[in-house]
Write a protein that holds these residues in place. Structure first.
Motif: not given
Length: 320
Positions: A36-42, A231-233
């Motif tokens: 699974p991907f996990r990303v972080s963004y503003n 999981e999205f940011g």
């Protein structure tokens, strides 16, 4: 059941094959080994795409109090499917995409509306046929231990249906029951990858919105298990959609719409693991529905404001 006109299907297939991956993820047991991907963004500083005109057309009020999904109809051009969520019946509403009026209502025999949260038109098991996917996946209190996606061939409007409530019985109805590998979730977004026929669901009440997948072929009448895909940011996903070519995705929450465009060779999940752009959105009282039309304009619809003000159907026009 009407099939898509040959010229429409040919154009869709040409576009479809030119922009999507040639690989078949299922051949390599793709989901059993997926990380699974996990990303972080503003999201606040995220740029807004110029692909659409910022201010939408207001098409008119829709007399529904709890509209919770939209899907552009390919069997009935110029019309849009919608429905209501928990506390309402198993009825689909067919809207005029120019006036927002309810053209007809269709009761789907054999289904139950525990909490219908989204709807999508995409391809399905029978080639060259469009299907309706209805997600009974809402769970505000996170108490359910089983969820359902219904799949039927897209109904065809007849002029005799206008203004009527039509019961659709003896349907070829797929009831795709499933649970999650990690407990209960409130999933309010649904989309289907037209290339693989995998069903994707996005959650609302997680700390960050999660993406789950029901890989094709889904089993009918038995309990499937969703796969955690990433999981999205952002938080609070309330609707999701992709076009019939599968190269554009929109996922919204109450404040924003997030946009991805598929690159050559990408799978759906690889695309969604990238940082999106924002798409124009003027805001709605409780926006829970979005869909794309064949020209990649998109529509949004909200629930009613304070049980007194009917929501408006908005259309965002492609700018080029």
């Amino acid at each position: 059941m009407n099939r898509l006109p040959w010229y429409t299907f040919f154009a869709l297939c040409c576009s479809f094959s030119s922009c999507l991956t040639e690989a078949d993820p299922q051949q390599d047991n793709y989901w059993s080994t997926h990380v699974p991907f996990r990303v972080s963004y503003n999201t606040f500083s995220m740029p807004v795409t110029e692909k659409w005109i910022p201010l939408p057309e207001n098409l008119g009020a829709v007399p529904l109090s709890e509209a919770s999904g939209l899907a552009y109809s390919y069997q009935n051009p110029g019309k849009i499917w919608t429905h209501q969520d928990s506390g309402n019946t198993n009825i689909l509403f067919l809207l005029d995409s120019e006036t927002a009026e309810i053209v007809a209502k269709y009761r789907i025999e054999g289904t139950v509306n525990i909490d219908w949260e989204d709807i999508e038109v995409s391809f399905g098991p029978e080639e060259n046929i469009t299907y309706l996917y209805i997600s009974d996946t809402g769970d505000n209190n996170l108490r359910r231990n089983q969820y359902t996606v219904y799949r039927i061939k897209e109904p065809v409007f007849e002029e005799a249906h206008r203004g009527q409530t039509i019961t659709l019985s003896n349907l070829e109805l797929d009831q795709i029951d499933f649970d999650y590998p990690d407990g209960s979730h409130d999933a309010e977004g649904l989309m289907v990858d037209p290339e693989t026929l995998d069903i994707f669901l996005t959650t609302k009440r997680s700390t960050f919105s999660k993406l789950y997948v029901l890989p094709y072929p889904q089993e009918n009448g038995v309990r499937n298990e969703a796969v955690f895909a990433g999981e999205f940011g952002f938080r609070d996903s309330s609707a999701a959609t992709t076009n019939l070519q599968g190269d554009k995705v929109l996922i919204k929450n109450r404040q924003e719409i997030f946009f991805w465009e598929r690159q050559m060779g990408e799978t759906m999940v690889e695309m969604l693991a990238r940082t999106p752009l924002r798409a124009p959105y003027i805001g709605e009282p409780q926006g829970e529905a979005i869909c794309l039309d064949p020209n990649n304009n998109y529509f949004t619809l909200s629930e009613e404001l304070n049980s007194s003000t009917p929501p408006n159907l908005y259309k965002y026009l492609l700018s080029n």
